[in-house]
Design a protein around this motif. Structure first.
Motif, mmCIF file in Angstrom:
data_model
loop_
_atom_site.group_PDB
_atom_site.id
_atom_site.type_symbol
_atom_site.label_atom_id
_atom_site.label_comp_id
_atom_site.label_asym_id
_atom_site.label_seq_id
_atom_site.Cartn_x
_atom_site.Cartn_y
_atom_site.Cartn_z
ATOM 1 N N ARG A 102 0.833 -1.205 0.000
ATOM 2 C CA ARG A 102 0.000 0.000 0.000
ATOM 3 C C ARG A 102 0.869 1.257 0.000
ATOM 4 N N THR A 103 2.010 1.208 0.674
ATOM 5 C CA THR A 103 2.911 2.362 0.680
ATOM 6 C C THR A 103 3.496 2.605 -0.704
ATOM 7 N N TRP A 104 3.902 1.539 -1.367
ATOM 8 C CA TRP A 104 4.449 1.678 -2.725
ATOM 9 C C TRP A 104 3.376 2.136 -3.707
ATOM 10 N N HIS A 105 2.170 1.633 -3.534
ATOM 11 C CA HIS A 105 1.065 2.059 -4.403
ATOM 12 C C HIS A 105 0.802 3.557 -4.227
ATOM 13 N N ALA A 106 0.860 4.051 -3.001
ATOM 14 C CA ALA A 106 0.676 5.485 -2.770
ATOM 15 C C ALA A 106 1.770 6.298 -3.452
#
Length: 282
Positions: free
Chosen positions: A231-235
């Motif tokens: 989720r952090t990389w997607h953000a």
């Protein structure tokens, strides 16, 4: 005789613990103050658009991150990601703890096992666990097993090395004393080796937990479908920098909580050891 021998020790413990109790609120105030100071410095650097070597003008402010966290905290997906990462980290770490301690004791106690496994361990150990992601993708049919494998590998070697050194550092006179009283191999293992090596094993567990978080988050970023790292990389890919900071803070809190749990369990199971803290309060 017993009362006379225990009285000085009781007074000594009281003398040590009373100053510690008085210092405990002060130390907690210092810890909270350090975090608050870091947040204030972060707020000033970002609002003042400081660009001295580091471009703080592009970094979200703590207020923006807090607002983003308020929005994310209302999304059930956020808690599903946390649960997924915790399942991965605890599964891989638990398997690594069992295998690492067993392998460390076996390598330290048996020359045959050492000759068979030690060369393999020493060749594989310098390879970063995250570099095994392509191998995990080839070996396992699903990403879930691959991420657990990466987490296991990351934690296994610190636990193995710490256990091996702790077992080899035990005084031989302890084992000789048990054998003199008729104790066999399993008696030596349960009464001397495992209790004596326990502090070193716990140190390896603490290090292994920290390394596991580094690798599980990296693996989630590379090949995950869920989890805090994914989720952090997607953000980041959608240029949502406040969400990136929320993910980073979440990772930090989860890592701190799990490491603190390992240390707490370690203190509980080693209560029989003498307190070697020099006036410190944990």
């Amino acid at each position: 005789m017993t009362a006379l021998s225990t009285a000085p020790r009781t007074r000594a413990v009281e003398v040590v613990t009373r100053p510690e109790r008085r210092l405990k609120p002060l130390r907690w105030a210092v810890r909270i103050g350090s975090l608050a100071g870091a947040l204030l410095l972060w707020q000033w650097l970002t609002t003042a658009d400081v660009t001295l070597w580091v471009r703080f003008d592009r970094l979200p402010t703590p207020v923006a991150v807090a607002q983003q966290f308020g929005r994310v905290a209302q999304d059930p997906v956020y808690y599903q990601d946390i649960a997924q990462s915790l399942v991965r980290i605890l599964t891989g770490f638990t398997l690594a703890a069992v295998a690492g301690v067993a392998a460390g004791v076996a390598v330290a106690r048996s020359w045959l096992v050492s000759d068979l496994l030690q060369p393999l361990f020493e060749v594989v150990r310098p390879i970063p666990a995250i570099a095994l992601v392509p191998v995990a993708i080839l070996l396992f049919p699903r990403n879930e097993e691959g991420i657990v494998f990466i987490t296991f590998t990351a934690a296994f070697f610190p636990i193995l090395v710490s256990t091996r050194h702790a077992v080899r550092a035990l005084p031989t006179v302890w084992e000789d004393a048990v054998r003199t009283m008729g104790g066999g191999r399993w008696r030596v293992l349960s009464s001397v080796v495992l209790p004596g090596a326990l502090p070193g094993v716990l140190g390896g567990l603490s290090v292994g937990m920290g390394v596991s978080w580094i690798c599980v988050i990296s693996a989630e970023m590379i090949s995950g479908d869920f989890g805090v790292g994914y989720r952090t990389w997607h953000a980041y890919t959608i240029v949502d920098y406040p969400a990136v900071l929320v993910g980073m803070v979440t990772i930090g809190v989860l890592g701190w909580g799990t490491s603190a749990a390992v240390e707490l369990i370690g203190r509980r199971v080693t209560r029989w050891l003498p307190d070697r803290r020099a006036g410190g309060v944990r």
